[in-house]
Enzyme design. Structure first.
Site, PDB file in Angstrom:
ATOM      1  N   ALA A  55       0.843  -1.208   0.000  1.00  7.91           N
ATOM      2  CA  ALA A  55       0.000   0.000   0.000  1.00  7.91           C
ATOM      3  C   ALA A  55       0.872   1.249   0.000  1.00  7.91           C
ATOM      4  O   ALA A  55       1.844   1.337  -0.741  1.00  7.91           O
ATOM      5  CB  ALA A  55      -0.968  -0.053   1.175  1.00  7.91           C
ATOM      6  N   SER A  56       0.573   2.205   0.867  1.00  8.06           N
ATOM      7  CA  SER A  56       1.201   3.528   0.768  1.00  8.06           C
ATOM      8  C   SER A  56       2.648   3.586   1.231  1.00  8.06           C
ATOM      9  O   SER A  56       3.288   4.634   1.097  1.00  8.06           O
ATOM     10  CB  SER A  56       0.376   4.559   1.530  1.00  8.06           C
ATOM     11  OG  SER A  56      -0.778   4.897   0.793  1.00  8.06           O
ATOM     12  N   ILE A  57       3.193   2.495   1.739  1.00  7.73           N
ATOM     13  CA  ILE A  57       4.642   2.460   1.946  1.00  7.73           C
ATOM     14  C   ILE A  57       5.332   2.677   0.604  1.00  7.73           C
ATOM     15  O   ILE A  57       6.461   3.164   0.532  1.00  7.73           O
ATOM     16  CB  ILE A  57       5.075   1.126   2.592  1.00  7.73           C
ATOM     17  CG1 ILE A  57       4.472   0.985   3.994  1.00  7.73           C
ATOM     18  CG2 ILE A  57       6.594   1.029   2.691  1.00  7.73           C
ATOM     19  CD1 ILE A  57       4.729  -0.370   4.647  1.00  7.73           C
TER      20      ILE A  57
END
Length: 489
Positions: free
Chosen positions: A78-80
Site C-alpha cells: 500500500a502507501s509504503i
C-alpha cells in the site's frame, strides 16, 4: 586490571543478551495475544541495527485453503510505496536532473496546475483534485473503464478541475500527488516507473521479492489474500475483492502511490540500504525526514516530509514512518533513526497496525504496554445475533464485569447496531443502540442513533426523547434538530 576489564565486558554482554531475550519474549507475548484476539493476522519483523530481533507469522494467508502466513509471504505494501517514489525523485535530484522547487509542468507540459512544485507533490501540499472528482463522472458514463497514470492529466483538463487550495497553503493527503510524481520519473529517466525502481532501488538493495502489482495482485504463490470481517457480529471472513464498496478500486490501475508488493525481509533490505547510504545521501535523507512547512510557517498537520511521516522527537528517538491501507490490508514501516530500530508489519485482515506499531516500539525500548483486550462489542454482537436479545444482554453484563480481558467501545457498538439494522436484524439493532446509551450516557451520538431506530420502529414519543437528549448534550447536532422539528409536529 586486565582481568577485571574482561569480567566487566563479559557481564555487559551477558546483560545485553538477557535484555534482548526479555524484549523478544515480551514482543512474542504481545503479538500472540493480539493474534489470539483476532486483532493481528499477518507478519511482523522487528530489527535493531539491521539484525532481526523478532520475526513471526500469524494466521492465514488464504482462509479458504487454510494456507498460513509464513516468513516468505508477500503482501501489497500500500502507501509504503510512496517512500519508494520519493526515493526515486530524490535520486534524480541528487543526479542534477531536477530540483525540488521545479514546477511539475516543466516536465509534464500539459499538466494544468502550472505553479505546483515537485516538493509540494512530495509533501501533499499541492492541493490537487482527488480521484472521485476526476473519474467518478467518467465511470458513471463508462462503467467498465480502467484508468492508469496517463489518464490523470486528460481527466484534470476534461473535468475542468481546480485546486482544493492554493498550493503550499494547506495539507491534503492525496494519492494523485504520487501518481503525477511517477509520471515525472518516467519523463526524466526515459524508463517506465517499474523499470526505474528495479534498476535504481530494488536491484541495489537486493530486493528480489519486490515488484509492481496489477490491482494489488501478481503471479506469486506466496501472496497473502486480503480479507475483512463480514459483519461486526460475526467472525466470518470475507474476501475484500467481493465487497461491493471496494469494487471501485478495480477501475484504478495507478502507479506510484500504493501499488508495490513486497515481503518483510525485502523491506528490511530497503531499510538497511537507506541507513548505509546505498540509495540516497545522508544529507538528502535528512531533508526527506524534515516536515515541510506550510506557507504560513506552520508544520503541516501530519508532519509529512518528503514521502515520510515524521514524529516530534520523543524519549525513544527520532521516528519516521509510513503506513498503508487498502481493502483488506494494513501495513507499516516504522524506523527509529536514533536507535536504528525498524518495525515492519503486514496484516491481511485490515486490523489497524498503527497502535500495534506504537506498542511494539514501546516494548522494544524497554517499556510496558497493557495486555491486549478482546472486543466486548464483538462478543456481545455474536451472542445477540446468534442467540437473541436475552443472551446478548447476559453476555454484555459479564463483559462489563471483566475489564481486565475486555474493552467496550462506543463506536464499535454503534457500528454493530447499524450492521444489524442493515441486515434485517431490527430488534437486535434496537437493543444494541439502547445498550450504548446505558454504557455511554454522556455521549450525544448514542441517543441520536437510538432515536433513529426508535423512529424507524414507529416509537415516536421515545424517539423524540432520545433526540431531545442528544441535542441537550450537543447543541450543534443540526441533523437531530431537523428530525426533531419534523417529527414533533
Amino acid at each position: 586490571m586486565r582481568k577485571i576489564i574482561v569480567i566487566l565486558i563479559v557481564l555487559f554482554i551477558s546483560v545485553s543478551n538477557l535484555t534482548a531475550q526479555n524484549i523478544k519474549t515480551e514482543l512474542d507475548h504481545y503479538f500472540s495475544a493480539l493474534a489470539e484476539n483476532k486483532q493481528f493476522n499477518g507478519n511482523v519483523l522487528i530489527a535493531e541495527n539491521g539484525k532481526v530481533l523478532y520475526q513471526k507469522s500469524f494466521g492465514y494467508a488464504d482462509f479458504s485453503t487454510k494456507r498460513k502466513n509464513a516468513s516468505d509471504s508477500s503482501f501489497p505494501i500500500a502507501s509504503i510505496t510512496k517512500t519508494f517514489t520519493s526515493t526515486a525523485i530524490l535520486q534524480l535530484v541528487e543526479k542534477g536532473h531536477l530540483k525540488l522547487e521545479d514546477r511539475a509542468a516543466e516536465y509534464l507540459l500539459d499538466f494544468p496546475f502550472k505553479e505546483v512544485t515537485i516538493k509540494q507533490l512530495l509533501s501533499h501540499t499541492a492541493g490537487l483534485p482527488i480521484y472521485d472528482s476526476l473519474f467518478f463522472p467518467i465511470i458513471a458514463k463508462h462503467p467498465d473503464a480502467v484508468f492508469t497514470n496517463k489518464d490523470l492529466i486528460p481527466a484534470m483538463i476534461s473535468q475542468k478541475s481546480t485546486l482544493l487550495f492554493k498550493s503550499g497553503d494547506d495539507f491534503s493527503y492525496n494519492n494523485v500527488n504520487y501518481n503525477i510524481l511517477a509520471l515525472v520519473i518516467e519523463k526524466i529517466s526515459g524508463l517506465s516507473y517499474g523499470a526505474y525502481l528495479e534498476k535504481n532501488i530494488f536491484g541495489p538493495a537486493g530486493m528480489k521479492d519486490t515488484s509492481l502489482s496489477k490491482f494489488f495482485k501478481r503471479v506469486d504463490k506466496n501472496l497473502s489474500e486480503r480479507y475483512v470481517v463480514k459483519y461486526p457480529y460475526s467472525e466470518e471472513m470475507q474476501s475484500a475483492e467481493t465487497i461491493e464498496e471496494f469494487k471501485v478500486a478495480n477501475h484504478f490501475d495507478f502507479q506510484g502511490h500504493g501499488d508495490l508488493i513486497s515481503t518483510c525481509e525485502d523491506l528490511l533490505k530497503y531499510d538497511t540500504s537507506l541507513y548505509n547510504g546505498k540509495l540516497l545521501k545522508i544529507s538528502t535523507l535528512k531533508q526527506a525526514y524534515t516536515p515541510v512547512l506550510l506557507s504560513n510557517g506552520n508544520d503541516n498537520i501530519q508532519r509529512y516530509g518528503l514521502g515520510w511521516i515524521t514524529r516530534e522527537n520523543t524519549l525513544m528517538g527520532e521516528i519516521v514512518k509510513h503506513d498503508g491501507g487498502i481493502p483488506g490490508g494494513r501495513t507499516m514501516l516504522l524506523r527509529n533513526l536514533t536507535k536504528h530500530q525498524t518495525i515492519i508489519l503486514f496484516d491481511n485482515t485490515a486490523n489497524n497496525v498503527i497502535p500495534i506499531s506504537d506498542n511494539a516500539l514501546t516494548i522494544l525500548n524497554g517499556g510496558k504496554v497493557d495486555k491486549p483486550k478482546k472486543s466486548g462489542a464483538k462478543i456481545y454482537g455474536i451472542a445477540l445475533a446468534e442467540k437473541g436479545i436475552e443472551s446478548g444482554e447476559k453476555t454484555l453484563r459479564k463483559i462489563q464485569k471483566d475489564s481486565l480481558n475486555y474493552y467496550i467501545s462506543e463506536g464499535e457498538i454503534n457500528s454493530l447496531g447499524y450492521a444489524l439494522m442493515f441486515n434485517n436484524k431490527e430488534n437486535e439493532a434496537e437493543n444494541a443502540f439502547k445498550q450504548n446509551t446505558l454504557l455511554f450516557p454522556s455521549s450525544w451520538n448514542t441517543y441520536d442513533s437510538y432515536g433513529e431506530i426508535l423512529l424507524r420502529h414507529g416509537k415516536k414519543q421515545n424517539a423524540i426523547k432520545m433526540y431531545q437528549k442528544s441535542i441537550e448534550l450537543n447543541s450543534d447536532n443540526e441533523n437531530g434538530k431537523k428530525i426533531l422539528e419534523k417529527i414533533a409536529d
